[in-house]
Design a protein around this motif. Structure first.
Motif, PDB file in Angstrom:
ATOM      1  N   VAL A  63      57.104  53.555 -42.207  1.00 23.75           N
ATOM      2  CA  VAL A  63      58.349  52.980 -42.704  1.00 23.75           C
ATOM      3  C   VAL A  63      58.028  51.749 -43.545  1.00 23.75           C
ATOM      4  CG1 VAL A  63      60.621  52.075 -42.108  1.00 23.75           C
ATOM      5  CG2 VAL A  63      59.536  53.793 -40.631  1.00 23.75           C
ATOM      6  N   ARG A 101      55.127  61.586 -42.317  1.00 26.44           N
ATOM      7  CA  ARG A 101      56.419  61.355 -42.950  1.00 26.44           C
ATOM      8  C   ARG A 101      56.471  59.921 -43.476  1.00 26.44           C
ATOM      9  NH1 ARG A 101      62.031  62.473 -39.734  1.00 26.44           N
ATOM     10  NH2 ARG A 101      60.890  64.430 -39.427  1.00 26.44           N
ATOM     11  N   ILE A 103      59.080  56.868 -45.071  1.00 29.29           N
ATOM     12  CA  ILE A 103      60.446  56.403 -45.284  1.00 29.29           C
ATOM     13  C   ILE A 103      60.386  55.066 -46.004  1.00 29.29           C
ATOM     14  CG2 ILE A 103      62.517  55.505 -44.141  1.00 29.29           C
ATOM     15  CD1 ILE A 103      62.066  57.587 -41.937  1.00 29.29           C
TER      16      ILE A 103
END
Length: 348
Positions: A63, A101, A103
């Protein structure tokens, strides 16, 4: 009594090697204000973050906590700054290993450094991230210049993303293309109140945004020659301004009765772990993603850990069943390594 305190304190300490990989359900890395990487080489903290994330990318979420592109976000294509802005964003996307992932959360600099082009600049960044990701699971949320909240559910974890610059921006924040599910402060607060209450037992709720709810850094009115002047509260980016206070009070009110485990932000260019109070258990400030921009921070009465003038990031491991472990890494590393602090946010 001293022995009891010491023993209890030891329950919050763990090294990188002591946590079995099989016990971890989800790993999150939080790094903010990383939008000024060295144009000659990618070093710490991004390279260290990549190495850790590559160990188990299938369970990893990285993130980026805003200010992803200094100094003014993504300009219109054809502007002299466009190529360098793209280079800054690409360095961060390349730090996400295959299978992990990514973000990106908007910050005030991503909104064209708080200028009238802000809404359009953040949309350009969203499109550029999608293009550079080349089909990987990497995106900017909330998208389209909307404030959020946007929930991400993975196992026990619920991560809720907010665009706090939407609250503070002095220029246009919506147009005919916006179509945001919540488009007023009251509606965003109500939606956030709902999203931090996920169904199911044993859920771990983390809220991620750019602006902190509390800080001992420059935006809190501390540090350097500008610190005392910031306490007059004239700039919306600072804690003591009326706009910032309204935003923070609204967010905290949404947490009443169901405090998230942690609220994670960047904005101040240091690393802080703080006691959150009644509405949130912990406040984490991880805005030390650009070594050239690190700043000072002071220890507040709520502080568990503070480091200043050091680059770094935070890692949060959500364990299967029960247990959430925070670890703070700072650079340059000392003789004992880059791991500077660890704490069980939720005891096993």
């Amino acid at each position: 009594m001293a022995a009891i305190v010491t023993a209890a304190g030891c329950r919050h300490r763990v090294t990188l090697q002591e946590l079995p990989s099989a016990d971890i359900e989800t790993t999150l890395f939080f790094i903010g204000d990383a939008g000024e990487p060295d144009p000659r080489q990618v070093g710490a903290p991004l390279d260290s973050l990549t190495a850790q994330a590559a160990v188990a990318p299938e369970r990893t979420i990285i993130v980026f906590l805003g200010d992803n592109v200094y100094p003014g976000g993504i300009p219109a294509e054809g502007a002299a700054q466009w190529a360098d802005a793209r280079r800054r964003l690409e360095a961060q996307i390349q730090a996400i290993p295959p299978g992990a992932r990514g973000i990106f959360i908007p910050g005030n600099h991503d909104w064209a450094d708080e200028t009238a082009f802000g809404l359009y600049s953040i949309r350009l960044q969203e499109r550029m991230i999608a293009s550079l990701a080349q089909g990987r699971n990497v995106r900017l949320i909330p998208g389209n210049g909307c404030p959020g909240p946007v929930p991400v559910d993975v196992g026990r974890l619920r991560l809720v993303a907010l665009d706090t610059q939407w609250w503070l921006h002095s220029y246009i924040v919506r147009d005919s293309s916006s179509l945001c599910p919540a488009s007023t402060m009251g509606a965003v607060t109500a939606a956030l109140r709902s999203e931090v209450r996920p169904p199911g037992e044993g859920r771990v709720v983390l809220v991620a945004a750019h602006h902190p709810l509390m800080t001992g850094g420059a935006h809190g009115g501390y540090c350097g020659v500008t610190g005392p002047y910031r306490r007059f509260g004239g700039a919306s980016q600072d804690i003591l301004s009326s706009a910032n206070r309204t935003m923070r009070d609204s967010i905290r009110s949404a947490f009443t009765g169901q405090p998230p485990l942690a609220y994670v932000a960047g904005h101040d260019h240091n690393l802080q772990v703080l006691r959150g109070g009644r509405n949130v258990n912990y406040i984490l400030v991880s805005g030390a993603g650009s070594p050239a921009k690190t700043e000072c921070a002071v220890r507040l009465r709520e502080s568990y850990y503070v480091t200043q003038h050091r680059a770094g990031f935070m890692r949060v491991d959500v364990l299967k069943g029960k247990g959430v472990l925070l670890r703070v890494f700072r650079f340059p590393a000392t003789t004992s390594g880059a791991l500077a602090y660890s704490r069980w946010l939720e005891l096993r």
